[in-house]
Design a protein around this motif. Structure first.
Motif, PDB file in Angstrom:
ATOM      1  N   MET A 102       0.893  -1.040   0.060  1.00 18.10           N
ATOM      2  CA  MET A 102      -0.047   0.100  -0.039  1.00 18.10           C
ATOM      3  C   MET A 102       0.823   1.226   0.094  1.00 18.10           C
ATOM      4  N   LYS A 103       0.578   2.186  -0.563  1.00 20.48           N
ATOM      5  CA  LYS A 103       1.105   3.363  -0.490  1.00 20.48           C
ATOM      6  C   LYS A 103       0.603   4.243   0.633  1.00 20.48           C
ATOM      7  N   THR A 104       1.301   4.563   1.818  1.00 22.35           N
ATOM      8  CA  THR A 104       0.595   5.348   2.795  1.00 22.35           C
ATOM      9  C   THR A 104       1.271   6.765   2.774  1.00 22.35           C
ATOM     10  N   PRO A 105       0.557   7.634   3.071  1.00 22.21           N
ATOM     11  CA  PRO A 105       1.392   8.988   3.426  1.00 22.21           C
ATOM     12  C   PRO A 105       2.313   8.988   4.675  1.00 22.21           C
ATOM     13  N   GLY A 106       3.638   9.380   4.192  1.00 23.28           N
ATOM     14  CA  GLY A 106       4.950   9.476   5.232  1.00 23.28           C
ATOM     15  C   GLY A 106       4.353  10.004   6.487  1.00 23.28           C
ATOM     16  N   PRO A 107       3.940  11.273   6.776  1.00 20.71           N
ATOM     17  CA  PRO A 107       3.557  11.743   8.147  1.00 20.71           C
ATOM     18  C   PRO A 107       2.560  10.817   8.868  1.00 20.71           C
ATOM     19  N   LEU A 108       1.808   9.868   8.351  1.00 15.55           N
ATOM     20  CA  LEU A 108       0.959   8.903   8.978  1.00 15.55           C
ATOM     21  C   LEU A 108       1.411   7.658   9.513  1.00 15.55           C
ATOM     22  N   THR A 109       2.649   7.558   8.779  1.00 15.23           N
ATOM     23  CA  THR A 109       3.263   6.094   8.976  1.00 15.23           C
ATOM     24  C   THR A 109       4.368   6.000   9.637  1.00 15.23           C
ATOM     25  N   ALA A 110       4.028   5.223  10.696  1.00 21.06           N
ATOM     26  CA  ALA A 110       5.267   4.876  11.929  1.00 21.06           C
ATOM     27  C   ALA A 110       5.931   3.769  11.304  1.00 21.06           C
ATOM     28  N   THR A 111       7.219   3.206  12.385  1.00 25.78           N
ATOM     29  CA  THR A 111       7.978   2.360  12.198  1.00 25.78           C
ATOM     30  C   THR A 111       7.826   1.394  13.157  1.00 25.78           C
ATOM     31  N   PRO A 112       7.876   0.240  13.041  1.00 25.82           N
ATOM     32  CA  PRO A 112       7.871  -0.936  14.230  1.00 25.82           C
ATOM     33  C   PRO A 112       8.465  -0.467  15.365  1.00 25.82           C
ATOM     34  N   LYS A 113       9.671   0.270  15.246  1.00 24.18           N
ATOM     35  CA  LYS A 113      10.595   0.744  16.369  1.00 24.18           C
ATOM     36  C   LYS A 113       9.924   1.667  17.253  1.00 24.18           C
ATOM     37  N   GLU A 114       9.150   2.829  16.505  1.00 21.34           N
ATOM     38  CA  GLU A 114       8.217   3.762  17.043  1.00 21.34           C
ATOM     39  C   GLU A 114       7.375   3.180  17.961  1.00 21.34           C
ATOM     40  N   VAL A 115       6.667   1.933  17.392  1.00 19.73           N
ATOM     41  CA  VAL A 115       5.553   1.357  18.088  1.00 19.73           C
ATOM     42  C   VAL A 115       6.106   0.825  19.358  1.00 19.73           C
ATOM     43  N   GLY A 116       7.092   0.313  19.191  1.00 19.35           N
ATOM     44  CA  GLY A 116       7.770  -0.306  20.605  1.00 19.35           C
ATOM     45  C   GLY A 116       7.783   0.646  21.650  1.00 19.35           C
ATOM     46  N   GLU A 117       8.356   1.956  21.393  1.00 17.92           N
ATOM     47  CA  GLU A 117       8.614   2.790  22.128  1.00 17.92           C
ATOM     48  C   GLU A 117       7.387   3.355  22.877  1.00 17.92           C
ATOM     49  N   ARG A 118       6.266   3.651  22.038  1.00 17.61           N
ATOM     50  CA  ARG A 118       5.188   4.418  22.348  1.00 17.61           C
ATOM     51  C   ARG A 118       4.407   3.447  23.405  1.00 17.61           C
ATOM     52  N   VAL A 119       4.568   2.185  22.766  1.00 20.67           N
ATOM     53  CA  VAL A 119       3.634   1.059  23.644  1.00 20.67           C
ATOM     54  C   VAL A 119       4.406   0.960  25.184  1.00 20.67           C
ATOM     55  N   PHE A 120       5.791   0.938  25.128  1.00 21.36           N
ATOM     56  CA  PHE A 120       6.422   0.872  26.305  1.00 21.36           C
ATOM     57  C   PHE A 120       6.081   2.038  27.170  1.00 21.36           C
ATOM     58  N   LYS A 121       6.284   3.164  26.537  1.00 16.56           N
ATOM     59  CA  LYS A 121       5.859   4.596  27.331  1.00 16.56           C
ATOM     60  C   LYS A 121       4.270   4.578  27.898  1.00 16.56           C
ATOM     61  N   ALA A 122       3.484   3.980  27.352  1.00 19.77           N
ATOM     62  CA  ALA A 122       2.082   4.150  27.642  1.00 19.77           C
ATOM     63  C   ALA A 122       1.894   3.010  28.584  1.00 19.77           C
ATOM     64  N   VAL A 123       2.610   1.757  28.702  1.00 19.72           N
ATOM     65  CA  VAL A 123       2.491   0.977  29.742  1.00 19.72           C
ATOM     66  C   VAL A 123       2.951   1.394  31.041  1.00 19.72           C
ATOM     67  N   LYS A 124       4.308   2.112  30.884  1.00 18.55           N
ATOM     68  CA  LYS A 124       4.652   2.668  32.198  1.00 18.55           C
ATOM     69  C   LYS A 124       3.544   3.627  32.625  1.00 18.55           C
ATOM     70  N   ALA A 125       3.123   4.660  31.741  1.00 22.52           N
ATOM     71  CA  ALA A 125       2.321   5.799  32.447  1.00 22.52           C
ATOM     72  C   ALA A 125       1.073   5.202  32.563  1.00 22.52           C
ATOM     73  N   LYS A 126       0.832   4.020  32.252  1.00 23.57           N
ATOM     74  CA  LYS A 126      -0.686   3.536  32.506  1.00 23.57           C
ATOM     75  C   LYS A 126      -1.720   4.261  31.532  1.00 23.57           C
ATOM     76  N   THR A 127      -1.494   4.701  30.485  1.00 22.45           N
ATOM     77  CA  THR A 127      -2.383   5.110  29.626  1.00 22.45           C
ATOM     78  C   THR A 127      -3.391   4.398  29.181  1.00 22.45           C
ATOM     79  N   ASP A 128      -4.544   4.761  28.784  1.00 29.35           N
ATOM     80  CA  ASP A 128      -5.821   3.952  28.471  1.00 29.35           C
ATOM     81  C   ASP A 128      -5.596   3.647  27.164  1.00 29.35           C
ATOM     82  N   THR A 129      -5.840   4.551  26.017  1.00 29.51           N
ATOM     83  CA  THR A 129      -5.784   4.387  24.572  1.00 29.51           C
ATOM     84  C   THR A 129      -4.730   5.212  23.784  1.00 29.51           C
ATOM     85  N   ILE A 130      -3.945   4.760  23.210  1.00 30.03           N
ATOM     86  CA  ILE A 130      -3.014   5.469  22.365  1.00 30.03           C
ATOM     87  C   ILE A 130      -3.288   5.409  20.688  1.00 30.03           C
TER      88      ILE A 130
END
Ligand SMILES: Cc1cc2nc3c(=O)[nH]c(=O)nc-3n(C[C@H](O)[C@H](O)[C@H](O)COP(=O)(O)OP(=O)(O)OC[C@H]3O[C@@H](n4cnc5c(N)ncnc54)[C@H](O)[C@@H]3O)c2cc1C
Ligand SMILES: NC(=O)c1ccc[n+]([C@@H]2O[C@H](COP(=O)([O-])OP(=O)(O)OC[C@H]3O[C@@H](n4cnc5c(N)ncnc54)[C@H](OP(=O)(O)O)[C@@H]3O)[C@@H](O)[C@H]2O)c1
Lengths: 439, 244
Positions: free
Chosen positions: B190-218
Motif C-alpha cells: 500500500m502507498k501510505t502518507p509518510g507523516p501518518l506512517t510509523a515504524t515498528p521501532k516507534e510502536v515499541g517505544e510508544r507502547v512501552f511508554k504508555a504501559v509505564k504511564a498507564k495510559t488507556d488508549t493511544i
C-alpha cells in the motif's frame, strides 16, 4: 502494486513491485518473476533496481555473536548502524565500513565495499567467514573462500546477480575505545597529497578531501585525514565504548538545483579550509563523526534537487594514477562541473573476481544531473579505461557496456559463474541489462 | 526477578519492535506465535542485542480449545501480555467467501477474546498485570474497503474498553493501541502518507511508554488523533457517498 523507487542519487527512478520477507522458506514462493535484491538503497545508480525488487530490510535479525573471538552471524538485511549499537559497547568494530552506516550487510557484500582502511584490511569480503545464498536454481548454498568458492567470489562485488545473500558470518575488529585519533594534514597540491599518502601507508585509516576547482600551483590541494582507533587513556569521555546515536537532522525537501552552482561549491571549499588553518591538526573524535560525517544530515541527497545526481568513482592503477588524475581533474576543472565531495584514497592490492578495488588511487565526486553531463562522463570513462582503470558499479547509473567489458578483466568468468548459479536469469537488474551481464 | 512480557503473534514486525524495546528495558520475553523458525530467529536477535531472557512457544490464536492450557503451561507467568496478532485479509474475497470472512473475524476479534479472557481471569486473581491490545483505527468507522477487518477491530476495541472497566478495581491496567499506519508486511503493497506512517521501532517505544504511564488508549503517532476526529465527524449522509 508498483511504486516508484530510486536509490540514493534519485536517478534513475523506476516503477517496481516490491517483495519483502523475513523467512527464507516463504521467500522462494514469492519469487515468481525475475527480480533483484534491494538493501537500503544507498548505492548510487541502478544496481538494485528492476521491475521487481526483493527488499531485505525485514530480514534483519542478528543470530549469534561470539564476543570472545569477535565473530557475528546475522541476516543480510540488518543495517551496519544497528550492528554498531550492538558491537561497540562490547569492544568490537566493523572490519570495513563505507562512508555511511545506513547500508545492509547484504549490500556491503554485493558491492564488496571498501573503507578508509582498504590498504591495510582489504574490502568487506576479506572478513567473511561464510554466507548462504539463495541462488537462481532455487537452492540455498553455503559458500566461503573454501566452499563453493566460485559462488563466493561471484557474490562478493557481484551486485546481487548470483541471488539473495541470506545469512552471513563475519569477523569484527577489536577496539578499546569508540574514539579515533585523527590527524589532518594540509596538502598544497596533488603531488603533495600523493606523497603524503605514500608516506602514511602504515596508518590504519587514510582518505583525502580534494578541491577539484583549484588550478595552477594549488591544483588538487587537499586535506589528508589519517586515523587510528584510540586507546582508553586518550578517550576524552567516561564511557570508553559508547555507540552514541546522534540526533539526526533532516533535509526536508528537494533543493532547487541552482543552489548548487560553482559559487556554492567554492564557498563550501573555502569554509572547509578556514577550519583547517594549521598545517597539521590532531584530535580525538568519536567514530560516528569520523566515519559518517554526512549521516547526521539525513537525506542530504535532496540538496541536489529532483533531477538527482550521479556519483562518479573510478580507480586507476598505481603506475598511471598521477598522470591519470591530473588529466581527469583538469577536464573537470575546465568543465566547471566541480563537486561538493571529492574524495581521494589510495587502495591496497586486491585479488578477486569482480570487485572494484585495485592497487592505485580512487577518486569519487558528485555531479548534479544537467545537460551535457552524461556526454562529459563518457569522455572521462574513456580516459579512465585508457589509463587501465575502472568505474565502481555501485556508484554507476550510466556507463556504456563497452567500457565495462574493457575494464573488468574477469567479466567473462563472472558471467559464466552467474549463469551457472542462475541459468534462467531469475535475478536481473537495470544495471545487469545495461551492461549485458545476463545473457 | 525481572518482569516478563508475553507477546502473542510475536513474529509480526510490530511485535519485533515491541519485543526489542521491552528487552532493552530489562524485561524477560516470551514469544508466542505459530511459526517456530521465525520465533527462533527473533529470540536469537533479542538475546544478542540485550543479553535477555527470551523463550519461544507455539501459539495459534484460532486454536480456542487450547488457550487455557497454553496459558497455564507457560514457562513463566507474565506481568504484561501484549496481543499483537491480526489479519488484514482480502475484503473483496471475504465478502463472498465465508471461510475467509470468518478468518478475519476470528483472527482479529474472537481469538483475542478467547485468550485474553484466560489472561484476565489470572490477572484478576493476582491483582496485578497489564494487558495491551493492538487494535486499529479501522475500528473507529467502517469503510467499504476494509469493514470486515474494521468491524472485528471495533469489537476488539470495545472488548478492551469493557475489560479495562472490569479490571480497574483489581489493579490491572488495560491499554488499547490504535497504531495508524505502520510500515510492516501487512501494508507492504500500500502507498501510505509518510507523516501518518510509523515504524515498528516507534510502536515499541510508544507502547512501552504508555504501559509505564498507564495510559488507556493511544495512537502511535499523535497526528492520528485530529485525523480520526475529522473522520468520525463526517456526517453519515456524506460518508456513505465517499469512496473510502
Ligand atoms: C554517503 C555514502 C557513502 C558511501 N561510501 C562508500 C564507501 O566509502 N565505500 C564503498 O564501497 N561504498 C560506499 N557507498 C556505497 C554503499 O556502501 C554501497 O552502494 C552499498 O552496497 C549500499 O548498500 P545497501 O544496503 O543500501 O544496498 P542497495 O543500495 O539497495 O543495493 C546495492 C547492491 O547490493 C545488492 N544487494 C543488497 N542486498 C543484497 C542481498 N541480501 N543479497 C544480494 N545482493 C544484495 C543489490 O542488488 C545491489 O546490487 C556509500 C554510499 C553513500 C550513500
Ligand atoms: N501495519 C499496520 O499499518 C497496522 C495498522 C493498524 C493495526 N495493525 C495491527 O497491528 C497488529 C500487527 O500487525 P503487523 O502490521 O505487524 O502485521 P503482520 O506482520 O502481518 O502481523 C500479523 C501477525 O499476526 C499473526 N497471526 C495472524 N493470525 C494468527 C493466528 N491465528 N495465530 C497466531 N498468530 C497469528 C501473524 O502470524 P504469522 O507470522 O504466522 O503469519 C503475524 O505475525 C495486527 O493486529 C494488525 O491488525 C497494523
Amino acid at each position: 502494486m508498483k511504486k516508484s523507487i530510486s536509490n540514493w542519487n534519485n536517478y534513475p527512478v523506476v516503477e517496481a513491485k516490491e517483495i519483502s520477507f523475513d523467512n527464507p522458506k516463504e521467500l522462494s514462493l514469492k519469487l515468481t518473476h525475475s527480480s533483484i535484491p534491494h538493501g537500503n538503497g544507498r548505492c548510487y545508480g541502478d544496481a538494485s533496481l528492476f521491475s521487481e525488487v526483493v527488499n531485505t530490510l525485514r530480514y534483519d535479525k542478528v543470530l549469534a555473536f561470539d564476543e570472545t573471538h569477535g565473530i557475528i552471524t546475522c541476516q543480510s538485511g540488518v543495517l551496519l548502524s544497528e550492528l554498531l549499537q550492538i558491537i561497540v559497547p562490547r569492544g568490537w568494530f566493523l572490519p570495513v565500513t563505507p562512508g555511511t552506516k545506513f547500508i545492509t550487510v547484504g549490500g556491503a557484500i554485493a558491492s564488496d565495499v571498501h573503507g578508509k582502511n582498504h590498504h591495510v584490511d582489504g574490502s568487506f569480503s576479506n572478513h567473511i567467514v561464510s554466507m548462504s545464498v539463495l541462488t537462481g536454481t532455487g537452492e540455498t548454498l553455503i559458500c566461503s573462500k573454501n566452499q563453493n568458492s566460485d559462488l563466493f567470489w561471484a557474490t562478493c562485488g557481484g551486485m546481487g546477480l548470483t541471488g539473495i545473500i541470506l545469512d552471513v558470518k563475519f569477523r569484527l575488529k577489536g577496539i578499546h575505545s569508540s574514539h579515533i585519533r585523527q590527524k589532518q594534514i594540509k596538502a598544497e597540491n596533488l603531488d603533495h597529497v600523493m606523497e603524503l599518502f605514500d608516506q602514511n601507508t602504515e596508518s590504519t585509516y587514510s582518505v583525502a578531501w580534494i578541491d577539484c576547482l583549484k588550478s595552477g600551483k594549488n591544483f588538487g590541494r587537499s586535506i589528508l585525514m589519517l586515523g587510528e582507533h584510540a586507546g582508553t587513556d586518550e578517550t576524552p569521555v567516561e564511557n570508553k565504548l559508547l555507540a552514541k546515536e546522534k540526533s539526526l537532522m533532516t533535509v526536508p525537501f528537494h533543493f532547487p538545483s541552482f543552489v548548487l552552482n560553482g559559487f556554492s561549491v567554492k564557498l563550501f571549499n573555502a569554509l572547509y579550509y578556514a577550519k583547517n588553518y594549521k598545517k597539521e591538526m590532531n584530535s580525538v573524535v568519536h567514530y560516528d563523526g569520523y566515519f559518517y560525517p554526512l549521516d547526521s544530515i539525513l537525506e542530504w541527497n535532496k540538496i541536489y534537487g529532483k533531477k538527482g545526481f550521479v556519483q562518479y568513482q573510478f580507480v586507476l592503477p598505481l603506475e598511471t594514477s598521477k598522470e591519470g588524475l591530473k588529466n581527469i581533474l583538469t577536464r573537470i576543472n575546465k568543465m566547471g562541473m566541480g563537486s561538493f565531495l571529492a574524495v581521494l584514497k589510495l587502495f591496497g592490492h586486491q585479488d578477486d573476481l569482480i570487485s572494484f578495488p585495485m592497487k592505485g588511487y580512487t577518486l569519487a565526486l558528485d555531479f548534479p544531473i544537467r545537460e551535457g553531463l552524461f556526454g562529459f562522463l563518457d569522455e572521462l570513462d574513456q580516459v579512465v579505461a585508457d589509463f587501465g582503470g575502472r568505474i565502481y558499479l555501485s556508484k554507476d547509473a550510466r556507463m556504456k557496456k563497452e567500457i565495462f567489458w574493457k575494464t573488468y578483466p574477469h567479466a567473462t568468468e563472472f558471467q559464466r559463474i552467474i549463469k551457472k548459479y542462475d541459468p534462467d536469469n531469475r535475478f536481473n537488474s537495470n544495471l545487469s541489462q545495461r551492461l549485458m551481464l545476463k545473457v | 526477578m525481572e518482569e516478563n512480557v508475553l507477546i502473542l503473534g510475536a513474529a509480526s514486525d510490530m511485535a519485533v519492535g515491541i519485543a526489542r524495546k521491552f528487552a532493552a528495558e530489562g524485561y524477560s520475553i516470551t514469544l508466542a506465535g505459530r511459526n517456530m523458525d521465525r520465533l527462533k530467529a527473533i529470540e536469537a536477535d533479542l538475546k544478542v542485542r540485550h543479553n535477555g531472557n527470551v523463550s519461544s512457544v507455539m501459539f495459534d490464536a484460532l486454536d480456542f480449545e487450547n488457550h487455557y492450557n497454553f496459558y497455564h503451561s507457560l514457562p513463566e507467568k507474565p506481568d504484561v501480555v501484549i496481543s499483537v496478532f491480526g489479519l488484514l485479509g482480502d475484503q473483496e474475497e471475504a465478502q463472498s467467501d465465508w471461510k475467509s470472512c470468518q478468518e478475519i473475524l476470528f483472527s482479529n476479534y474472537v481469538g483475542a477474546v478467547s485468550i485474553l479472557n484466560v489472561v484476565a481471569n489470572d490477572f484478576e486473581k493476582r491483582k496485578k498485570g497489564v494487558i495491551v491490545g493492538i487494535s486499529s483505527v479501522a475500528g473507529e468507522r467502517g469503510r467499504q474497503s476494509n469493514y470486515l477487518y474494521g468491524s472485528a477491530k471495533a469489537g476488539f476495541t470495545s472488548y478492551l474498553s469493557g475489560l479495562r472497566n472490569r479490571m480497574f478495581r483489581h489493579g490491572v491496567h488495560v491499554l488499547t493501541v490504535k497504531p495508524g499506519f505502520v510500515k510492516t508486511k501487512m501494508i507492504e503493497n500500500m502507498k501510505t502518507p509518510g507523516p501518518l506512517t510509523a515504524t515498528p521501532k516507534e510502536v515499541g517505544e510508544r507502547v512501552f511508554k504508555a504501559v509505564k504511564a498507564k495510559t488507556d488508549t493511544i495512537y502511535v503517532r499523535p497526528i492520528w488523533s485530529p485525523v480520526m476526529i475529522m473522520i468520525r465527524n463526517i456526517p453519515e449522509g456524506v460518508f456513505k457517498k465517499m469512496k473510502l
